[in-house]
Design an enzyme around this catalytic site. Sequence first.
Site, PDB file in Angstrom:
ATOM      1  CG  ASN A 219      -4.688   3.903  -3.775  1.00  0.00           C
ATOM      2  OD1 ASN A 219      -4.395   3.060  -2.938  1.00  0.00           O
ATOM      3  ND2 ASN A 219      -5.253   5.061  -3.427  1.00  0.00           N
ATOM      4  CD1 TRP A 220      -5.939   0.334 -10.137  1.00  0.00           C
ATOM      5  CD2 TRP A 220      -3.858   0.720 -10.856  1.00  0.00           C
ATOM      6  NE1 TRP A 220      -5.232  -0.841 -10.048  1.00  0.00           N
ATOM      7  CE2 TRP A 220      -3.955  -0.641 -10.487  1.00  0.00           C
ATOM      8  CE3 TRP A 220      -2.623   1.190 -11.347  1.00  0.00           C
ATOM      9  CZ2 TRP A 220      -2.885  -1.532 -10.587  1.00  0.00           C
ATOM     10  CZ3 TRP A 220      -1.562   0.299 -11.441  1.00  0.00           C
ATOM     11  CH2 TRP A 220      -1.700  -1.037 -11.065  1.00  0.00           C
TER      12      TRP A 220
ATOM     13  NE  ARG B 101      -3.380   7.798  -3.906  1.00  0.00           N
ATOM     14  CZ  ARG B 101      -2.937   7.808  -2.667  1.00  0.00           C
ATOM     15  NH1 ARG B 101      -1.639   7.916  -2.435  1.00  0.00           N
ATOM     16  NH2 ARG B 101      -3.752   7.718  -1.649  1.00  0.00           N
TER      17      ARG B 101
ATOM     18  NE  ARG C 250     -11.592   8.299   3.459  1.00  0.00           N
ATOM     19  CZ  ARG C 250     -11.234   9.530   3.822  1.00  0.00           C
ATOM     20  NH1 ARG C 250     -11.997  10.224   4.664  1.00  0.00           N
ATOM     21  NH2 ARG C 250     -10.129  10.074   3.347  1.00  0.00           N
TER      22      ARG C 250
ATOM     23  CB  SER D  69     -10.687   3.742   1.929  1.00  0.00           C
ATOM     24  OG  SER D  69     -10.724   5.012   2.541  1.00  0.00           O
TER      25      SER D  69
ATOM     26  CG  ASP E   7      -4.621   6.944   4.620  1.00  0.00           C
ATOM     27  OD1 ASP E   7      -3.887   7.265   3.666  1.00  0.00           O
ATOM     28  OD2 ASP E   7      -5.722   7.491   4.840  1.00  0.00           O
TER      29      ASP E   7
ATOM     30  NE  ARG F  89      -8.024   5.391   6.494  1.00  0.00           N
ATOM     31  CZ  ARG F  89      -8.576   5.421   5.306  1.00  0.00           C
ATOM     32  NH1 ARG F  89      -9.672   4.738   5.083  1.00  0.00           N
ATOM     33  NH2 ARG F  89      -8.063   6.148   4.330  1.00  0.00           N
TER      34      ARG F  89
ATOM     35  NE  ARG G  99      -3.006  12.442   5.202  1.00  0.00           N
ATOM     36  CZ  ARG G  99      -3.982  11.757   5.791  1.00  0.00           C
ATOM     37  NH1 ARG G  99      -4.608  12.284   6.839  1.00  0.00           N
ATOM     38  NH2 ARG G  99      -4.330  10.578   5.339  1.00  0.00           N
TER      39      ARG G  99
HETATM   40  C1  IPE Z   1      -6.731   3.684   1.414  1.00  0.00           C
HETATM   41  O1  IPE Z   1      -6.065   4.901   1.505  1.00  0.00           O
HETATM   42  C2  IPE Z   1      -5.959   2.735   0.555  1.00  0.00           C
HETATM   43  C3  IPE Z   1      -4.678   2.284   1.114  1.00  0.00           C
HETATM   44  C4  IPE Z   1      -4.221   2.546   2.291  1.00  0.00           C
HETATM   45  C5  IPE Z   1      -3.929   1.448   0.229  1.00  0.00           C
HETATM   46  P1  IPE Z   1      -6.455   6.138   0.575  1.00  0.00           P
HETATM   47  O2  IPE Z   1      -5.587   7.246   0.989  1.00  0.00           O
HETATM   48  O3  IPE Z   1      -6.413   5.739  -0.846  1.00  0.00           O
HETATM   49  O4  IPE Z   1      -7.973   6.371   0.996  1.00  0.00           O
HETATM   50  P2  IPE Z   1      -8.918   7.638   0.777  1.00  0.00           P
HETATM   51  O5  IPE Z   1      -8.819   7.999  -0.668  1.00  0.00           O
HETATM   52  O6  IPE Z   1      -8.409   8.745   1.649  1.00  0.00           O
HETATM   53  O7  IPE Z   1     -10.267   7.173   1.206  1.00  0.00           O
HETATM   54  C1  IPE Z   2      -1.261   5.437   1.983  1.00  0.00           C
HETATM   55  O1  IPE Z   2      -0.774   6.726   2.115  1.00  0.00           O
HETATM   56  C2  IPE Z   2      -0.611   4.659   0.866  1.00  0.00           C
HETATM   57  C3  IPE Z   2      -1.459   4.447  -0.304  1.00  0.00           C
HETATM   58  C4  IPE Z   2      -2.714   4.783  -0.402  1.00  0.00           C
HETATM   59  C5  IPE Z   2      -0.854   3.792  -1.444  1.00  0.00           C
HETATM   60  P1  IPE Z   2      -1.333   7.922   1.244  1.00  0.00           P
HETATM   61  O2  IPE Z   2      -0.512   8.034   0.016  1.00  0.00           O
HETATM   62  O3  IPE Z   2      -2.795   7.792   1.020  1.00  0.00           O
HETATM   63  O4  IPE Z   2      -1.037   9.137   2.191  1.00  0.00           O
HETATM   64  P2  IPE Z   2      -1.955  10.416   2.414  1.00  0.00           P
HETATM   65  O5  IPE Z   2      -3.305   9.933   2.833  1.00  0.00           O
HETATM   66  O6  IPE Z   2      -1.993  11.176   1.129  1.00  0.00           O
HETATM   67  O7  IPE Z   2      -1.258  11.168   3.505  1.00  0.00           O
HETATM   68 MG    MG Z   3      -4.422   8.428   2.033  1.00  0.00          MG
END
Ligand code: IPE
Ligand code: IPE
Ligand code: MG
Length: 261
Positions: free
Chosen positions: A75-76, A78, A201, A203, A27, A195, A31
């Site tokens: 994540n779909w 997004r 969490r 997730s 994750d 993580r 950011r």
């Molecule tokens: C968890 O990260 C999923 C992956 C790392 C692939 P997210 O960024 O989607 O999790 P939330 O939404 O902050 O819980």
């Molecule tokens: C994790 O990074 C990758 C995926 C969930 C696909 P993020 O895209 O969630 O990055 P942040 O949490 O927005 O920084």
């Molecule tokens: Mg994230």
Amino acid sequence: MKSDSIADIESRVKSRPLPRHVGIIMDGNGRWAEAKGLPRIEGHREGSTSVQEVTRSARRVGLEALTLYAFSSQNWARPADEVAGLMDLLREYLLKEREEILDNGIRLSAIGELDKLPRYVREPLDALRAESEKNRAMTLTLALSYGGREELVAMARRVAEKAAKGELEPAAVSEALVDATLWTAGLPPLDLVIRTSGERRLSNFLLWQSAYAELYFTELLWPDFRAKELCDCLTQFQNRERRFGQTSAQVQALPIRRAVS
Ligand code: IPE
Ligand code: IPE
Ligand code: MG
């Protein structure tokens, strides 16, 4: 003082009992990019370099299994351009890493609702899974379109189907049967979940499997997490006492201080 090389650090980690199976919630890509004034996809791109480096290090220290949470069922939701960018990177990764995966005896596996992936990802994924099927040095599992609840629902459905057909007695439902019916069937027990990015969490990651896993949270963003950082987590794991419900004194008395699973 000269700082240790990654080879020194890895050989120290190797000399003590390792977790058999490590899961990583990768994750913080977005950011990382935003902090540099870059589009989010650049964070995902840099994150795929972390995937390569962490996988190499895991293979060198001798982990049996590494499971990477790359894309969740949630994540779909997004923005479409981010989802498309992630799918492009996934395809690129599979094509680029093929040789290294095969040369290093790695078995590539995938868990999740894989039929939801676009064909241009599914094809190189299925090809590499088939080509690497007999490899035994390490299992690298990509959690793609993965959700722990989705996995538990799929498991329950399969169990119910068997029972409805008369192939399974309700009394035969056991932890072992659940394990063998999940998408992770055949993988060693999950020992450690890492993580990045400071979130505390799961997730929806490996909900059943993480029941007794050690959890490790770091503030580092995924693109900044490399081989050295993996070794730091493994060292911390090696310094923890896993009790599995017993007392510390009982665990200390065990001939080898290992999991009693
Ligand atoms: C968890 O990260 C999923 C992956 C790392 C692939 P997210 O960024 O989607 O999790 P939330 O939404 O902050 O819980
Ligand atoms: C994790 O990074 C990758 C995926 C969930 C696909 P993020 O895209 O969630 O990055 P942040 O949490 O927005 O920084
Ligand atoms: Mg994230």
